[in-house]
Design a protein around this motif. Structure first.
Motif, short mmCIF file in Angstrom:
data_model
loop_
_atom_site.label_atom_id
_atom_site.label_comp_id
_atom_site.label_asym_id
_atom_site.label_seq_id
_atom_site.Cartn_x
_atom_site.Cartn_y
_atom_site.Cartn_z
N THR A 58 0.83 -1.21 0.00
CA THR A 58 0.00 0.00 0.00
C THR A 58 0.87 1.26 0.00
OG1 THR A 58 -1.61 -1.25 1.28
CG2 THR A 58 -1.85 1.16 1.29
N LEU B 258 -0.38 5.11 0.67
CA LEU B 258 -1.47 6.07 0.83
C LEU B 258 -1.05 7.24 1.69
CD1 LEU B 258 -4.53 3.73 1.45
CD2 LEU B 258 -4.23 5.33 -0.44
N LEU C 189 1.02 3.59 4.94
CA LEU C 189 -0.03 4.59 5.18
C LEU C 189 0.55 5.77 5.95
CD1 LEU C 189 -2.96 5.65 5.34
CD2 LEU C 189 -3.26 4.22 7.38
N GLU D 133 -9.52 3.02 -1.21
CA GLU D 133 -8.27 3.30 -0.51
C GLU D 133 -8.52 3.62 0.96
OE1 GLU D 133 -5.48 5.18 -4.08
OE2 GLU D 133 -7.02 6.43 -3.16
N LYS E 186 -8.97 0.41 2.78
CA LYS E 186 -7.66 -0.21 3.00
C LYS E 186 -6.91 0.51 4.12
CE LYS E 186 -6.07 -3.11 1.31
NZ LYS E 186 -6.18 -4.45 1.95
N ALA E 187 -6.92 1.84 4.07
CA ALA E 187 -6.23 2.63 5.08
C ALA E 187 -6.81 2.35 6.47
CB ALA E 187 -6.35 4.13 4.74
#
Lengths: 426, 426
Positions: free
Chosen positions: B31, B33, B370, B401, B404-405
C-alpha cells in the motif's frame, strides 16, 4: 515660443487674459476625465482575453510537473513561472517566489516581516529608529507602507540617472537607515531608468546597517513603448560581484502584462533571503492561486511570446504618451514654465511646473473636469516641498481623451504660471 | 468484542500474535497512501469544473455594479460575494471583507497586524507577554502562526461541546491572554460542533485584556455530510447582546467548496474592527483577484445554489467517512483501546488511542505504507502530552483506498495497544 519669464509685465498680463479665455472655453466643454492612477485601459486588458481559454474546458489542470493546480500545495509557485520570471528578473529560477495577484502585497509582507522578525538583526519594531530612503518623486504606495509602519522617510533627489547616489552613499552611513525604495526602470512617476553607473554604485553600497534592504520594484521591467527601449543593468549580478546580494529584494508582476487585478506577482532574492521569506510564508499561507499561475504559464510558454505580447501593449500605449508629449511640445516648449520627462516605457510622464504652482494646476484641471493624481502624493508624507511635480497617467483614457486632457493640463499649467508671474509683478 | 483491558496475560499474548500476523499480511500488500492533510479529492474538485466557463468567452468581466473585474480596485471584494458570505457567516454584508484564495493568510495578517499595531492597545510585540488559548487537539496551522510570532500557547481541553469553558473563563482573567483559536463547527480534527451553551459563554466572556480577540475559523460552516447536520449558534448575534462584538473576528473560505488552492476567503467582524482591518489593507494591496471572485459570484448566484452544491460534496465524502467509522466499529468497538468521534460534517475524524501509543501507531502505519498526520501536529508546539491523538483525513483517497487505510490503521491501533498491554504484564 516666447519665454514667459522674459516677458514684460504688459505682455504677461495680455497672455494671462488670453490663456484665461482659453481656459474658460475648455472648462465649458463638460469634460469628465480621471487620470489619477496608472490603470491599463480596456483595450489593453482585451489583449489578454485568450487567457481564459487556457484553464478549464478539457485543457486539464496539471502543470508540467503533474501538479493538479486546483488543490492545496506549492508554496512558492509553479516551476514554469519561476523560469519565466527568471528571465524578467535576471536571477536563477531557484531564487524566485511566485505569489498571488499583488507585488505590493509581497513588498508589504517583506517590510512587515522585517518589523516583527528583522533581517538577521533585531526586529525593526524593537529598534530605536528605522529610516528608509525614498527617492522622490516616487510611488505613493511604497511611501504608504513606510508610513503605516512608522518608518521615517528620507527623501532623496532623483537625477536623470536615478537617485542622487552621492546623497545616498552619505545617508547609508546612518545605522538607522534600513532600506531604500527603487523603481529602477521607467520609474513611477518620472519614467527614468537608472544608469549603469547608478546601478553599480547601488550594488557596491556598504550600508552601516547590516539589515539594510534595497526594495527593488521592477514593475515596468519589460514595459517598453518603443523597440529601442531603455536597458537596465542586472543589479543582482553586480551585487554578487560585490558580495552584497543579501542587500536586495526584487519584485515584479504581470499586473500590467495581463490584468491589473488578476495577474501574478513574483519576488526574487539571494538564496539566504529566499529561505527567510519562505520560512515566513509557511506560516502565512498554504500556497498561491496556482490555477491563475497555470493560466499565465500556458499564455506565455516562453519569453519571446511574452515580449511579443508586450508589443501589443506598446501599440496601444504609444499614441497616448505621444499625445501628451506632442501637446507639451506645442504648448509649453520654450515658455520656461515646465520641464517634463519623455519616457520610452512605463506608465507615467512627470512634469515639474513653476515652484508653488502644482496644486493650483491640479485645482484648475479639476474645475475643468480633469482629475489628476493628487499633488504631493508622489512624495513622502504626501508633501511635495516645491509644490511643483505633477504625475500624468495617460494609459486609461482613450487617445482622444488623452488629447483633450493634455489640452486642459497645458492650459492650466500656463494659467497657473502666469498667475504666479503676474502676482510677482504686482 | 472482548475488551483488551480485561484479557488475561495469556489471552493478550495470543491476540498479539494473531494481530501481528494480520499486520504482516497488510504490510506485504504494498500500500502507498497519504492521509496527512484534509485535501479534497479529484472527484470533489470536478464538482466545480463549470466555474471556468463563467468568466471569459463573451461572458463579460463586469459584476452587478458594473466594475470591470480585470482592473485595479475594490479593496474589500465584490458586493455579490459579500452578500453570499453574509449568509454563511451570519453578519451583515457590510461587515465582510472578501479576499484572496486563503483564509489562513487573512488570519495570519490579523495576528501580524496585532503584533505591529495592536488592537486598540499597545502593539503585541511591545507588550511584555502575549498568550493565546489553544483548544487542543486543533489546527496545526493556527498554532504555527502563534509559534512564528512568539505568542505563548496555552492548551485548553476540548469537550464534546467545544473548549472547556470553565477553564477558558479562568484563563482569560490573565491580562496577557490576548486571544483564542476556535474552529467552532466540525472542528479540526475532532469534528465537534460547539454547543449553544459554549457559544453563549464565549460571547459573554469579559477578558481582562481589552485587546483580546477570538479567532473564529468557521472553515466548515456549510460542510455537512448529512441533511441533519450540526447547527452552530450565531456567535456574532450573541456577542452583540453582550456588547462584546469587538472581541471576535470570523473567517471562512470556499477552499473546500470550490478549489483548495483557488477559492475565495472572507473575514467578518464588528464595524469597528472592519475599519481597522481595512486601514491595514489599504497599505497592503490594491485589491484581491476580482476575476476569481466573479467566477464564484456567478457560480453561486444565491445561497440555495451553494447549499445544493455542498450536497454534491457530501455524496462523495460520506462513504469515505463511513468506511472509516464502519471499520472502527468492526475492529475496535468494545476493545477499550480507542475512542473516536463520529462527525456529521467537516474533513476529519479524530481517534484517541491508549496513552503513549499514538506515535507507535503512526510508525506502524508508515511501515505498512499509510502516511498519517504527524502525531502531535494537532497540539501546540507539536506535542501531544498524552501521545494519544490521531487525526484521520479521509477526503483525498478513494473509498476503496480509505477502506484499505482503515484496515491498516485499526490493525496498527490494536497492535500498539497489545504491545503496551503485554509490556505492562511482562
Amino acid at each position: 515660443m516666447p519665454s514667459y519669464i522674459n516677458m514684460s509685465a504688459a505682455e504677461k498680463n495680455a497672455e494671462l487674459k488670453k490663456v484665461y479665455e482659453e481656459y474658460k472655453h475648455l472648462k465649458n466643454m463638460g469634460t469628465a476625465l480621471d487620470m489619477t492612477r496608472g490603470k491599463p485601459g480596456f483595450d489593453q486588458m482585451d489583449v489578454s482575453d485568450n487567457i481564459f481559454n487556457l484553464v478549464g474546458n478539457n485543457t486539464g489542470y496539471k502543470n508540467c510537473e503533474g501538479t493538479d493546480c486546483r488543490n492545496y500545495g506549492g508554496l512558492d509557485g509553479l516551476i514554469e513561472l519561476k523560469h519565466l520570471f527568471s528571465q524578467i528578473m535576471g536571477v536563477d529560477h531557484s531564487q524566485i517566489i511566485v505569489g498571488g495577484n499583488s507585488s505590493l502585497n509581497m513588498m508589504y509582507d517583506t517590510i512587515a516581516q522585517a518589523m516583527t522578525h528583522g533581517f538577521g538583526d533585531k526586529p525593526w519594531l524593537l529598534q530605536e529608529k528605522v529610516k528608509f530612503l525614498c527617492p522622490a518623486p516616487g510611488y505613493d504606495r511604497h511611501f504608504g507602507i513606510c508610513e503605516y509602519f512608522g518608518i521615517e522617510m528620507i527623501p532623496v533627489e532623483n537625477t536623470k540617472d536615478g537617485p542622487d547616489m552621492d546623497e545616498v552613499e552619505e545617508l547609508i552611513k546612518d545605522e538607522s537607515v534600513k532600506g531604500m525604495w527603487c523603481v529602477p526602470k521607467y520609474s513611477n512617476p518620472e519614467g527614468i531608468t537608472y544608469s549603469d553607473d547608478t546601478v553599480r554604485r547601488m550594488a557596491a553600497m556598504q550600508p552601516a546597517a547590516k539589515d539594510f534592504r534595497i526594495m527593488w520594484d521592477n514593475a515596468y521591467a519589460i514595459h517598453d513603448l518603443y523597440e529601442d527601449g531603455d536597458t537596465l543593468l542586472n543589479i543582482y549580478e553586480e551585487c554578487v560581484k560585490n558580495g552584497t546580494e543579501d542587500n536586495i529584494i526584487m519584485f515584479t508582476s504581470t499586473s500590467k502584462i495581463t490584468f491589473p487585478g488578476a495577474g501574478v506577482a513574483a519576488e526574487a532574492a539571494s538564496p539566504k533571503n529566499v529561505e527567510l521569506l519562505k520560512k515566513r510564508m509557511t506560516h502565512q499561507t498554504i500556497g498561491p492561486d496556482k490555477l491563475n499561475q497555470l493560466r499565465h504559464a500556458r499564455m506565455f510558454p516562453n519569453f519571446d511570446v511574452l515580449k511579443q505580447h508586450m508589443r501589443s501593449h506598446a501599440v496601444i500605449l504609444r499614441p497616448k504618451f505621444e499625445a501628451v508629449l506632442d501637446e507639451f511640445e506645442k504648448e509649453l516648449s520654450g515658455k520656461d514654465i515646465a520641464v517634463w520627462t519623455k519616457p520610452k516605457g512605463g506608465y507615467f510622464i512627470s512634469v515639474n511646473v513653476l515652484e508653488g504652482c502644482a496644486k493650483r494646476v491640479e485645482e484648475l484641471c479639476a474645475k475643468a473636469g480633469l482629475k489628476l493624481t493628487s499633488v504631493g502624493a508622489t512624495f513622502p508624507y504626501g508633501c511635495d516641498p516645491k509644490n511643483s511635480n505633477i504625475r500624468i497617467a495617460p494609459s486609461y483614457p482613450s487617445v482622444k481623451e488623452v488629447k483633450k486632457a493634455s489640452e486642459i493640463l497645458c492650459c492650466a499649467i500656463k494659467l497657473a504660471a502666469l498667475e504666479k508671474l503676474t502676482a510677482v509683478d504686482n
